[in-house]
Design a protein around this motif. Structure first.
Motif, PDB file in Angstrom:
ATOM      1  N   GLY A 157       0.241  -1.005   0.201  1.00  0.00           N
ATOM      2  CA  GLY A 157      -0.217   0.314  -0.315  1.00  0.00           C
ATOM      3  C   GLY A 157       1.099   1.366  -0.270  1.00  0.00           C
ATOM      4  O   GLY A 157       0.285   2.341  -0.983  1.00  0.00           O
ATOM      5  N   GLN A 158       1.926   0.998   0.703  1.00  0.00           N
ATOM      6  CA  GLN A 158       2.102   2.121   0.406  1.00  0.00           C
ATOM      7  C   GLN A 158       3.687   2.699  -0.691  1.00  0.00           C
ATOM      8  O   GLN A 158       3.677   3.637  -1.024  1.00  0.00           O
ATOM      9  CB  GLN A 158       3.311   2.161   1.873  1.00  0.00           C
ATOM     10  CG  GLN A 158       2.926   2.168   3.314  1.00  0.00           C
ATOM     11  CD  GLN A 158       2.248   3.769   3.477  1.00  0.00           C
ATOM     12  OE1 GLN A 158       2.687   4.807   3.382  1.00  0.00           O
ATOM     13  NE2 GLN A 158       2.252   3.820   4.607  1.00  0.00           N
ATOM     14  N   ALA A 159       4.030   1.748  -1.056  1.00  0.00           N
ATOM     15  CA  ALA A 159       3.909   1.795  -2.466  1.00  0.00           C
ATOM     16  C   ALA A 159       4.227   2.685  -3.729  1.00  0.00           C
ATOM     17  O   ALA A 159       4.175   3.314  -4.033  1.00  0.00           O
ATOM     18  CB  ALA A 159       5.344   0.234  -2.963  1.00  0.00           C
ATOM     19  N   ALA A 160       2.174   2.210  -3.540  1.00  0.00           N
ATOM     20  CA  ALA A 160       1.356   2.169  -4.637  1.00  0.00           C
ATOM     21  C   ALA A 160       0.920   3.693  -3.588  1.00  0.00           C
ATOM     22  O   ALA A 160       1.096   4.393  -5.063  1.00  0.00           O
ATOM     23  CB  ALA A 160       0.077   1.251  -4.487  1.00  0.00           C
ATOM     24  N   ASP A 161       1.080   4.012  -3.316  1.00  0.00           N
ATOM     25  CA  ASP A 161       1.009   5.834  -2.602  1.00  0.00           C
ATOM     26  C   ASP A 161       2.179   6.060  -3.472  1.00  0.00           C
ATOM     27  O   ASP A 161       1.943   7.668  -3.974  1.00  0.00           O
ATOM     28  CB  ASP A 161       0.375   5.525  -1.743  1.00  0.00           C
ATOM     29  CG  ASP A 161      -0.611   5.369  -0.432  1.00  0.00           C
ATOM     30  OD1 ASP A 161      -1.462   4.813  -1.880  1.00  0.00           O
ATOM     31  OD2 ASP A 161      -1.558   4.930  -0.016  1.00  0.00           O
ATOM     32  N   LEU A 162       3.138   6.274  -2.443  1.00  0.00           N
ATOM     33  CA  LEU A 162       4.730   6.837  -3.587  1.00  0.00           C
ATOM     34  C   LEU A 162       4.850   6.745  -4.391  1.00  0.00           C
ATOM     35  O   LEU A 162       5.121   7.682  -5.234  1.00  0.00           O
ATOM     36  CB  LEU A 162       5.441   6.187  -1.827  1.00  0.00           C
ATOM     37  CG  LEU A 162       5.266   6.034  -0.468  1.00  0.00           C
ATOM     38  CD1 LEU A 162       6.907   5.079  -0.251  1.00  0.00           C
ATOM     39  CD2 LEU A 162       5.883   8.278  -0.582  1.00  0.00           C
TER      40      LEU A 162
END
Length: 203
Positions: free
Chosen positions: A78-83
């Motif tokens: 999730g964090q990678a997708a948002d970043l």
């Protein structure tokens, strides 16, 4: 996480040799939401110079990859997708290059597909690194052909020799015919690949 990605994280840390990153990693591990702040600051804190001890990586890319690897496993995808979604081109590229180090399985394939749709040669090249093993063969062939069309060196394509097949050869042959008819050059690496695939087919 497997030992190979862990070893790569250790190698990038050693190549960076920057003390600030230890505190940033601890912050990200304890408070995953803080990765946004540290990720954005990496260009300023780490610099953007190439890392002699980590060929193919700049300092900011390596720092961002290390930060992503510090996230709790359940937060990484999730964090990678948002970043990636909200990042600039350098941040997007860092996410793409970090994916093989992260415990995300095939969840991040949509990020590759987005990068391949762009006209940014650096993003397209990064999307065809080791994580591209998760692309199906049809999409992978199309991405390779886009590299040829955009002038991205085929050396950027991971496992090219292993995955290139007769169907890709047909696509390259059609591309070469169109370019030649238009009086335009065909990239030398594409010609070499087509020659190899054609020779294998004839053999």
């Amino acid at each position: 996480m497997t030992s190979e990605p862990s070893n790569q994280t250790d190698s990038l840390l050693a190549a960076l040799g920057q003390d600030w990153l230890a505190d940033a990693r601890a912050s990200v591990a304890a408070k995953p939401g803080s990765v946004t702040r540290h990720f954005a600051a990496a260009g300023r804190r780490a610099g953007r110079a190439p890392l002699p001890d980590a060929p193919g990586w700049s300092a900011d890319e390596a720092a961002r990859a290390v930060l992503l690897a510090a996230l709790p496993a359940e937060e990484v995808a999730g964090q990678a997708a948002d970043l990636y979604r909200y990042g600039d081109a350098d941040e997007k590229r860092a996410v793409l290059k970090a994916l093989p180090m992260l415990p995300v399985g095939a969840e991040a394939v949509p990020l590759l597909l987005d990068a391949i749709r762009t006209n940014d040669t650096r993003l397209v090249a990064a999307a065809l690194g080791p994580y591209a093993r998760h692309l199906d063969q049809t999409m992978w062939r199309q991405a390779v052909l886009k590299c040829v069309f955009m002038g991205v060196p085929l050396a950027a394509v991971d496992r090219l020799e292993e995955r290139a097949d007769a169907e890709l050869a047909g696509m390259l042959a059609a591309f070469a015919e169109e370019r030649t008819a238009a009086g335009r050059d065909v990239p030398a690496d594409a010609t070499a690949l087509l020659d190899r695939l054609t020779s294998e087919k004839e053999a």
